[in-house]
Design a protein around this motif. Structure first.
Motif, short mmCIF file in Angstrom:
data_model
loop_
_atom_site.label_atom_id
_atom_site.label_comp_id
_atom_site.label_asym_id
_atom_site.label_seq_id
_atom_site.Cartn_x
_atom_site.Cartn_y
_atom_site.Cartn_z
N ASP A 25 -8.08 -0.94 8.27
CA ASP A 25 -9.53 -1.06 8.02
C ASP A 25 -9.94 -2.52 7.88
O ASP A 25 -11.13 -2.85 7.98
CB ASP A 25 -9.91 -0.27 6.76
CG ASP A 25 -9.06 -0.61 5.55
OD1 ASP A 25 -9.61 -0.92 4.51
OD2 ASP A 25 -7.82 -0.58 5.65
N PHE B 42 4.28 -5.49 -7.89
CA PHE B 42 5.10 -4.68 -8.80
C PHE B 42 4.27 -3.77 -9.70
O PHE B 42 4.49 -3.69 -10.90
CB PHE B 42 6.03 -5.57 -9.64
CG PHE B 42 6.93 -6.42 -8.80
CD1 PHE B 42 7.81 -5.81 -7.92
CD2 PHE B 42 6.87 -7.80 -8.84
CE1 PHE B 42 8.63 -6.57 -7.10
CE2 PHE B 42 7.69 -8.56 -8.03
CZ PHE B 42 8.56 -7.95 -7.16
N THR B 43 3.31 -3.11 -9.08
CA THR B 43 2.55 -2.09 -9.81
C THR B 43 3.48 -0.91 -10.08
O THR B 43 3.46 -0.32 -11.15
CB THR B 43 1.37 -1.60 -8.96
OG1 THR B 43 0.71 -2.73 -8.44
CG2 THR B 43 0.41 -0.78 -9.78
N THR B 44 4.29 -0.59 -9.08
CA THR B 44 5.22 0.54 -9.22
C THR B 44 6.52 0.05 -9.83
O THR B 44 7.14 -0.87 -9.30
CB THR B 44 5.48 1.16 -7.83
OG1 THR B 44 4.23 1.52 -7.28
CG2 THR B 44 6.38 2.38 -7.93
N GLY C 185 0.80 -1.23 0.00
CA GLY C 185 0.00 0.00 0.00
C GLY C 185 0.83 1.27 0.00
O GLY C 185 0.33 2.36 0.33
N LYS C 186 2.08 1.17 -0.42
CA LYS C 186 2.97 2.35 -0.43
C LYS C 186 2.44 3.43 -1.38
O LYS C 186 2.38 4.60 -1.03
CB LYS C 186 4.39 1.92 -0.87
CG LYS C 186 5.00 0.86 0.00
CD LYS C 186 6.36 0.39 -0.49
CE LYS C 186 6.34 -0.37 -1.82
NZ LYS C 186 5.57 -1.63 -1.80
N SER C 187 2.05 2.99 -2.58
CA SER C 187 1.58 3.97 -3.56
C SER C 187 0.23 4.54 -3.17
O SER C 187 -0.05 5.72 -3.40
CB SER C 187 1.51 3.34 -4.95
OG SER C 187 2.77 2.83 -5.30
N THR C 188 -0.60 3.70 -2.56
CA THR C 188 -1.91 4.18 -2.09
C THR C 188 -1.69 5.30 -1.08
O THR C 188 -2.37 6.32 -1.09
CB THR C 188 -2.70 3.02 -1.45
OG1 THR C 188 -2.71 1.92 -2.35
CG2 THR C 188 -4.12 3.42 -1.12
N1 GTP Z 1 -8.31 -2.30 2.33
C1 GTP Z 1 -7.20 -1.64 2.05
N2 GTP Z 1 -6.58 -1.85 0.88
C2 GTP Z 1 -5.47 -1.14 0.63
C3 GTP Z 1 -4.93 -0.21 1.55
N3 GTP Z 1 -3.80 0.31 1.02
C4 GTP Z 1 -3.65 -0.26 -0.18
N4 GTP Z 1 -4.64 -1.13 -0.43
C5 GTP Z 1 -4.80 -1.97 -1.62
O1 GTP Z 1 -3.65 -2.79 -1.75
C6 GTP Z 1 -3.31 -2.99 -3.12
C7 GTP Z 1 -1.89 -2.61 -3.38
O2 GTP Z 1 -1.74 -1.20 -3.20
P1 GTP Z 1 -0.50 -0.37 -3.81
O3 GTP Z 1 -0.59 0.97 -3.22
O4 GTP Z 1 -0.46 -0.49 -5.28
O5 GTP Z 1 0.71 -1.18 -3.19
P2 GTP Z 1 2.29 -0.92 -3.34
O6 GTP Z 1 2.89 -1.15 -2.01
O7 GTP Z 1 2.51 0.39 -3.96
O8 GTP Z 1 2.70 -2.10 -4.34
P3 GTP Z 1 3.89 -2.18 -5.40
O9 GTP Z 1 3.87 -0.95 -6.22
O10 GTP Z 1 3.56 -3.38 -6.22
O11 GTP Z 1 5.15 -2.36 -4.62
C8 GTP Z 1 -4.32 -2.16 -3.93
O12 GTP Z 1 -5.34 -3.01 -4.36
C9 GTP Z 1 -4.83 -1.15 -2.91
O13 GTP Z 1 -6.16 -0.74 -3.19
C10 GTP Z 1 -5.63 -0.02 2.79
O14 GTP Z 1 -5.27 0.76 3.66
N5 GTP Z 1 -6.75 -0.77 2.98
#
Ligand code: GTP
Ligand code: MG
Length: 340
Positions: free
Chosen positions: A285, A191-193, A171-174
């Motif tokens: 959540d 690996f979305t990012t 959830g880093k990008s979120t």
């Molecule tokens: N329920 C819930 N889902 C989340 C939360 N944060 C992220 N997500 C979900 O987790 C998934 C991955 O989120 P990203 O933000 O793309 O994760 P990331 O860490 O950036 O992933 P990479 O870029 O692959 O390293 C997505 O489907 C988001 O919607 C959260 O706080 N709660």
């Protein structure tokens, strides 16, 4: 657009122009004497930090830069013109290494600053300079000096205050999307990012920059996933946020995620576990209060971390993010004050 953060270049400064060998020839002046002018200086190769650039992609197409030579001197004591410097624009945060000795030559952090990386050769001397009481008509002149040649490596390292590290999908990008105007892609797949993203956070008194980089997995330091090359973008941050997925699809407990991530961080060439790091447990959540308490206790006990260095947030709903940002703003503005 591709994001390129490494480049190998050959830069050749210009040679100096040759001095001239010439004699004054005018009617009614039988022994005119030497009047050969000096050669002009060869062009320097100058690197200039340009705030509009944010990748090294231009250097994919052009890897060799050759600056102009100085003009030769000529008769009537005319010096050759010096060649104009060859200016190469690079992004802020580029570090320049000598590719042969591996020495760091420059760390280009300041906007608009210029650095001479290879010096142009001085011009040669014309024969007018060699006139003496014993030799009134010298033919001697010298050639220009050669310009410096360098083989260099450029590495772009983001200038962020805070770096986000975590497994893919943590959830880093979120989080960066939620708290800044940066819009890295979010996806429910690993690996979305694929490249670093920087987001600026406007705090109540000051602003700071967070870098989101591709997710790390076990064995990343041996090349698994996208490897650990991207860690260069968090190597200058003052603080790391270790992102933990409380609802990991791999069933990895938070403490195991942290241990595995730290292993990869320590394998990087600049042992990044030496940095101050806080643990951010994301996706609250999806879990209940009781589980949250027990995770907090487990992390504190297993990793000997104080409670104040563990944050529970939901990047999706925003819960807990304000408290985390406030704490970040406080320590960052404090450390900036300490530095001045
Ligand atoms: N329920 C819930 N889902 C989340 C939360 N944060 C992220 N997500 C979900 O987790 C998934 C991955 O989120 P990203 O933000 O793309 O994760 P990331 O860490 O950036 O992933 P990479 O870029 O692959 O390293 C997505 O489907 C988001 O919607 C959260 O706080 N709660
Ligand atoms: Mg991401």
């Amino acid at each position: 657009m591709n994001f390129i953060d490494e480049a190998f270049l050959e830069v050749r400064a210009g040679n100096g122009g040759a001095g001239a060998s010439s004699f004054r020839r005018e009617k009614f002046i039988p022994f005119g004497g030497p009047d050969g002018g000096d050669g002009g200086k060869g062009a320097n190769i100058v690197f200039r930090v340009n705030r509009n650039k944010n990748t090294l992609i231009d250097f994919q197409n052009q890897r060799v830069f050759i600056a102009k030579n100085g003009r030769p001197g000529s008769g009537k004591d005319k010096s050759g013109a010096a060649a104009e410097d060859l200016i190469i624009d690079i992004p802020k945060g580029t570090v320049i290494y000598d590719d042969i000795s591996n020495d760091e030559l420059l760390d280009c952090c300041d906007d608009g600053t210029s650095y001479v990386l290879a010096k142009g050769g001085d011009g040669g001397q014309g024969n007018a300079r060699f006139k003496s009481s014993r030799n009134q008509a010298p033919r001697k002149f010298t050639l220009g000096f050669e310009g410096e040649v360098r083989f260099i490596r450029l590495e772009l390292k983001s200038l962020a205050d805070v770096g986000l590290v975590g497994f893919p999908n943590a959830g880093k990008s979120t989080f960066l999307n939620k708290v800044s105007s940066a819009k890295p892609k979010i996806g429910s797949y690993p690996f979305t990012t694929l490249r670093p993203h920087l987001g600026t956070i406007e705090g109540s008194e000051s602003s700071f920059v967070i870098a989101d980089i591709p997710g790390l997995i076990e064995g990343a330091s041996e090349g698994a996933g996208l490897g650990i090359k991207f860690l260069q973008h968090i190597s200058r941050t003052g603080l790391l946020l270790i992102f933990v997925d409380l609802y990991s699809s791999d069933d990895l407990e938070p403490i195991d995620q942290i241990r595995l991530l730290k292993n990869e961080l320590s394998a990087y060439k600049e042992d990044l576990t030496q940095k101050v790091s806080w643990v951010v447990c994301n996706k609250i959540d999806l879990i209940n209060e009781e589980d949250r308490m027990s995770h907090s206790k487990d992390i504190q006990d297993a990793l000997n971390i104080s409670e104040k260095d563990i944050f529970f947030i939901s990047a999706a709903t925003g819960e807990g993010t304000q408290k985390l940002l406030q704490s970040l703003e406080e320590v960052i503005s404090q450390s900036k004050l300490d530095l001045t």
